[in-house]
Structures are given as structure tokens and as C-alpha cells.
Design a protein around this motif. Sequence first.
Motif, PDB file in Angstrom:
ATOM      1  N   PRO A 157       2.387   8.587  -6.395  1.00 49.94           N
ATOM      2  CA  PRO A 157       1.592   9.810  -6.558  1.00 49.94           C
ATOM      3  C   PRO A 157       1.991  10.921  -5.587  1.00 49.94           C
ATOM      4  CG  PRO A 157       0.137   7.918  -6.316  1.00 49.94           C
ATOM      5  CD  PRO A 157       1.528   7.441  -6.118  1.00 49.94           C
ATOM      6  N   VAL A 158       2.367  10.557  -4.363  1.00 49.01           N
ATOM      7  CA  VAL A 158       2.786  11.573  -3.390  1.00 49.01           C
ATOM      8  C   VAL A 158       4.058  12.252  -3.856  1.00 49.01           C
ATOM      9  CG1 VAL A 158       3.656  11.885  -1.040  1.00 49.01           C
ATOM     10  CG2 VAL A 158       1.592  10.563  -1.424  1.00 49.01           C
ATOM     11  N   ALA A 159       4.998  11.473  -4.376  1.00 49.36           N
ATOM     12  CA  ALA A 159       6.260  12.053  -4.844  1.00 49.36           C
ATOM     13  C   ALA A 159       6.055  12.949  -6.059  1.00 49.36           C
ATOM     14  CB  ALA A 159       7.249  10.940  -5.182  1.00 49.36           C
ATOM     15  N   VAL A 207       0.832  -1.204   0.000  1.00 46.46           N
ATOM     16  CA  VAL A 207       0.000   0.000   0.000  1.00 46.46           C
ATOM     17  C   VAL A 207       0.865   1.252   0.000  1.00 46.46           C
ATOM     18  CG1 VAL A 207      -1.632   1.337   1.402  1.00 46.46           C
ATOM     19  CG2 VAL A 207      -2.017  -1.093   1.031  1.00 46.46           C
ATOM     20  N   THR A 208       1.868   1.287   0.873  1.00 44.29           N
ATOM     21  CA  THR A 208       2.719   2.481   0.929  1.00 44.29           C
ATOM     22  C   THR A 208       3.568   2.624  -0.318  1.00 44.29           C
ATOM     23  OG1 THR A 208       4.389   1.255   2.191  1.00 44.29           O
ATOM     24  CG2 THR A 208       2.806   2.579   3.430  1.00 44.29           C
ATOM     25  N   ALA A 265       5.507  18.779   3.470  1.00 49.51           N
ATOM     26  CA  ALA A 265       4.466  18.721   4.506  1.00 49.51           C
ATOM     27  C   ALA A 265       3.154  18.172   3.948  1.00 49.51           C
ATOM     28  CB  ALA A 265       4.247  20.104   5.105  1.00 49.51           C
ATOM     29  N   ALA A 266       2.793  18.582   2.750  1.00 49.01           N
ATOM     30  CA  ALA A 266       1.565  18.063   2.134  1.00 49.01           C
ATOM     31  C   ALA A 266       1.713  16.582   1.813  1.00 49.01           C
ATOM     32  CB  ALA A 266       1.238  18.851   0.873  1.00 49.01           C
ATOM     33  N   GLY A 267       2.892  16.189   1.361  1.00 49.55           N
ATOM     34  CA  GLY A 267       3.139  14.773   1.095  1.00 49.55           C
ATOM     35  C   GLY A 267       3.099  13.945   2.369  1.00 49.55           C
ATOM     36  N   LEU A 268       3.635  14.504   3.455  1.00 45.71           N
ATOM     37  CA  LEU A 268       3.594  13.807   4.743  1.00 45.71           C
ATOM     38  C   LEU A 268       2.154  13.661   5.232  1.00 45.71           C
ATOM     39  CD1 LEU A 268       5.159  12.570   7.120  1.00 45.71           C
ATOM     40  CD2 LEU A 268       5.242  14.862   8.110  1.00 45.71           C
ATOM     41  N   ALA A 269       1.355  14.686   5.043  1.00 42.29           N
ATOM     42  CA  ALA A 269      -0.057  14.607   5.449  1.00 42.29           C
ATOM     43  C   ALA A 269      -0.793  13.535   4.654  1.00 42.29           C
ATOM     44  CB  ALA A 269      -0.722  15.967   5.264  1.00 42.29           C
ATOM     45  N   ALA A 270      -0.520  13.467   3.351  1.00 46.28           N
ATOM     46  CA  ALA A 270      -1.166  12.441   2.522  1.00 46.28           C
ATOM     47  C   ALA A 270      -0.719  11.048   2.933  1.00 46.28           C
ATOM     48  CB  ALA A 270      -0.858  12.698   1.049  1.00 46.28           C
ATOM     49  N   MET A 271       0.573  10.892   3.194  1.00 50.49           N
ATOM     50  CA  MET A 271       1.087   9.582   3.596  1.00 50.49           C
ATOM     51  C   MET A 271       0.556   9.191   4.978  1.00 50.49           C
ATOM     52  SD  MET A 271       2.977   7.358   2.095  1.00 50.49           S
ATOM     53  CE  MET A 271       4.602   7.408   1.437  1.00 50.49           C
ATOM     54  N   ALA A 272       0.458  10.146   5.902  1.00 50.22           N
ATOM     55  CA  ALA A 272      -0.084   9.858   7.238  1.00 50.22           C
ATOM     56  C   ALA A 272      -1.560   9.481   7.150  1.00 50.22           C
ATOM     57  CB  ALA A 272       0.097  11.072   8.147  1.00 50.22           C
ATOM     58  N   PHE A 273      -2.297  10.114   6.263  1.00 53.57           N
ATOM     59  CA  PHE A 273      -3.707   9.777   6.060  1.00 53.57           C
ATOM     60  C   PHE A 273      -3.852   8.332   5.595  1.00 53.57           C
ATOM     61  CE2 PHE A 273      -7.551   9.729   3.366  1.00 53.57           C
ATOM     62  CZ  PHE A 273      -8.493  10.048   4.326  1.00 53.57           C
ATOM     63  N   VAL A 274      -3.025   7.929   4.652  1.00 58.04           N
ATOM     64  CA  VAL A 274      -3.091   6.561   4.138  1.00 58.04           C
ATOM     65  C   VAL A 274      -2.694   5.559   5.222  1.00 58.04           C
ATOM     66  CG1 VAL A 274      -2.056   4.975   2.471  1.00 58.04           C
ATOM     67  CG2 VAL A 274      -2.798   7.231   1.747  1.00 58.04           C
ATOM     68  N   LEU A 304       8.735  10.601  11.303  1.00 53.08           N
ATOM     69  CA  LEU A 304       8.494   9.247  11.799  1.00 53.08           C
ATOM     70  C   LEU A 304       7.442   9.256  12.905  1.00 53.08           C
ATOM     71  CD1 LEU A 304       9.312   6.300  11.563  1.00 53.08           C
ATOM     72  CD2 LEU A 304      11.159   6.733  13.185  1.00 53.08           C
ATOM     73  N   GLY A 305       7.475  10.271  13.761  1.00 49.18           N
ATOM     74  CA  GLY A 305       6.467  10.393  14.816  1.00 49.18           C
ATOM     75  C   GLY A 305       5.070  10.644  14.275  1.00 49.18           C
ATOM     76  N   VAL A 306       4.975  11.459  13.234  1.00 48.93           N
ATOM     77  CA  VAL A 306       3.659  11.731  12.625  1.00 48.93           C
ATOM     78  C   VAL A 306       3.093  10.457  12.007  1.00 48.93           C
ATOM     79  CG1 VAL A 306       2.536  12.933  10.701  1.00 48.93           C
ATOM     80  CG2 VAL A 306       4.021  14.188  12.260  1.00 48.93           C
ATOM     81  N   LEU A 307       3.906   9.714  11.299  1.00 51.52           N
ATOM     82  CA  LEU A 307       3.428   8.483  10.670  1.00 51.52           C
ATOM     83  C   LEU A 307       3.073   7.423  11.716  1.00 51.52           C
ATOM     84  CD1 LEU A 307       5.870   8.343   7.639  1.00 51.52           C
ATOM     85  CD2 LEU A 307       3.423   8.823   7.579  1.00 51.52           C
ATOM     86  N   ALA A 308       3.899   7.295  12.764  1.00 47.30           N
ATOM     87  CA  ALA A 308       3.590   6.332  13.823  1.00 47.30           C
ATOM     88  C   ALA A 308       2.328   6.749  14.579  1.00 47.30           C
ATOM     89  CB  ALA A 308       4.774   6.207  14.782  1.00 47.30           C
ATOM     90  N   GLY A 309       2.172   8.036  14.835  1.00 45.18           N
ATOM     91  CA  GLY A 309       0.955   8.510  15.496  1.00 45.18           C
ATOM     92  C   GLY A 309      -0.287   8.261  14.666  1.00 45.18           C
ATOM     93  N   ALA A 310      -0.177   8.462  13.365  1.00 46.03           N
ATOM     94  CA  ALA A 310      -1.319   8.186  12.485  1.00 46.03           C
ATOM     95  C   ALA A 310      -1.672   6.702  12.506  1.00 46.03           C
ATOM     96  CB  ALA A 310      -1.006   8.632  11.067  1.00 46.03           C
ATOM     97  N   ALA A 311      -0.666   5.842  12.575  1.00 47.61           N
ATOM     98  CA  ALA A 311      -0.921   4.400  12.632  1.00 47.61           C
ATOM     99  C   ALA A 311      -1.625   4.023  13.929  1.00 47.61           C
ATOM    100  CB  ALA A 311       0.394   3.634  12.486  1.00 47.61           C
ATOM    101  N   VAL A 312      -1.180   4.574  15.046  1.00 48.18           N
ATOM    102  CA  VAL A 312      -1.788   4.255  16.338  1.00 48.18           C
ATOM    103  C   VAL A 312      -3.212   4.783  16.408  1.00 48.18           C
ATOM    104  CG1 VAL A 312      -1.668   4.734  18.815  1.00 48.18           C
ATOM    105  CG2 VAL A 312       0.385   4.076  17.574  1.00 48.18           C
TER     106      VAL A 312
END
Length: 173
Positions: A34-36, A27-28, A46-55, A101-109
Motif C-alpha cells: 500500500p505504501v508503494a 508486517v513490513t 517522504a510520505a511513504g517513509l512517514a507511513a513506514m516509520a509509523f508502522v 535508515l535512521g528514521v526507521l531505526a529511531g521509530a523502532a527505538v
Amino acid sequence: MSPFSTGWSSGRRPCPAAVTWAVGFLVTAAVTVPVAELTPWSGGAAAGLAAMAFVVGLYGAATRSLPGAMATSATAWMFFDGFVVHSRGDLAWTGDDVVRLGVLAGAAVVGCLLGRAIARVRARAEAPVAPSPRPIATAKLLADTLVPVLADRLPAPGEQRRDRAFSVTNRRT
């Protein structure tokens, strides 16, 4: 339910964390392209990080597997750092990578916890409700108390009642 248990839809059939991580890897990897490509036009990383965290959050909610979601967030960080922030898949550690890494891990949790909460609400809504013995006891109690009271107030057979409410002679015809 253990905080490390896994499951796809109902939690009744556990799914190994390795399977959820492998699917999360795919999935990632699919989302990274598309994010890149859209990051330069959308205002930066920052917008790419938000999109990746959403997914990653959606994937965590769908799988409800905390180990699988955390491994997927680590994989998402590697793809994001290698292909969005740096080019050509080069991984490099900078000071901002801890935040990413914290934003992505937080989104996962958060996604995993929301998925489990939704599953519990659905399970409670679908659970059969056992009949309560309370209404039967209440009906018996009412019958035992009201029948003697009503029997005293009703006229005996062949006897006329002289109350206004039950009187036949007070009716206007």
C-alpha cells in the motif's frame, strides 16, 4: 529488566528476537504494497517513509523487543528502498538512505521504549498493594494517648456534668 529482554505483553513471557523479527518481516512486507501504491499520489517518498516509520514504531511498541524492532526497521528499510524509492525490488545505496535508515531505526527505538513505559504503568496499576503496618501503629498510638485524656474529661457514672455543652438544664424546650 535488561534493555535486550523481549516480551509480547507483560514482559513475563519472553519472546525470542528471531520470532519478533520474523513477524516484523511479514508486517513490513504487507505494509510495503500500500505504501508503494500510494506514494506517487501522496507527495513522494517522504510520505511513504512517514507511513513506514509509523508502522515500525507501532510494531516496536507492541513487541517491546529492541533487537526484534531494530531488525524489523532494517527489513522495512530494505522493502522501502527496493519497492518505494526504486522500482522492481532493486536495492541501491544513495546519500538519502542513511537518513531513511535512521528514521526507521529511531521509530523502532521510540516505539519500543513507549511500549515498555506503558507496560510498566499497567504493571504498577495492576500490582497488589500490601497492607501497611503504619495505620495499625497509628491507631494504637491514638488509643494510648486519647483514651486517658477522654477518661479524665468524662463524668463518672452517676455524676452530672456541669459543662454548657453537656448540660441538660440549658436546653430550651
